[in-house]
Design a protein around this motif. Structure first.
Motif, short mmCIF file in Angstrom:
data_model
loop_
_atom_site.label_atom_id
_atom_site.label_comp_id
_atom_site.label_asym_id
_atom_site.label_seq_id
_atom_site.Cartn_x
_atom_site.Cartn_y
_atom_site.Cartn_z
N LEU A 69 0.89 -1.06 0.00
CA LEU A 69 -0.04 -0.07 0.15
C LEU A 69 0.80 1.23 -0.03
N ARG A 70 2.06 1.23 0.81
CA ARG A 70 2.98 2.40 0.91
C ARG A 70 3.53 2.53 -0.65
N LEU A 75 4.01 5.83 -5.43
CA LEU A 75 3.68 6.05 -7.14
C LEU A 75 2.89 7.01 -7.32
N ARG A 76 1.82 7.02 -6.84
CA ARG A 76 0.74 8.13 -6.91
C ARG A 76 1.33 9.33 -6.75
N ARG A 77 2.01 9.71 -5.56
CA ARG A 77 2.53 10.85 -5.23
C ARG A 77 3.66 11.41 -6.54
N THR A 78 4.17 10.61 -6.98
CA THR A 78 5.24 10.89 -7.84
C THR A 78 4.75 10.86 -9.34
N SER A 79 3.66 10.65 -9.56
CA SER A 79 2.94 10.62 -11.03
C SER A 79 2.38 11.90 -11.44
#
Length: 79
Positions: A69-70, A75-79
């Protein structure tokens, strides 16, 4: 360390799978009527060993799932 999206999803799925499998196993263990888990209403060594396995596996599944999950959140923050 960065986790790829497929690895993160795999780890998360593994954590969920561990919970599903071990919760089901413990439910079946408690309902056991073959005499393997209970002897005249008292838990046997078989019961305690398998309950310990279920608890340890659930804890490890939780840790692995949280790592997945982390990884997905990172990945969502860097996209």
């Amino acid at each position: 360390m960065k986790l790829s999206r497929p690895v993160s999803w795999f780890l998360l799925a593994f954590g969920v799978w561990s919970w599903v499998i071990w919760v089901t196993f413990v439910k079946n263990l408690v309902k056991d009527s073959s005499g393997l888990a209970f002897d005249h209403g008292h838990p046997t060594a078989y019961f305690w060993v398998h309950l310990l396995l279920a608890v340890v596996s659930s804890v490890l599944g939780t840790v692995i799932g949280v790592i997945g999950l982390r990884g997905l959140r990172a990945l969502r923050r860097t996209s």
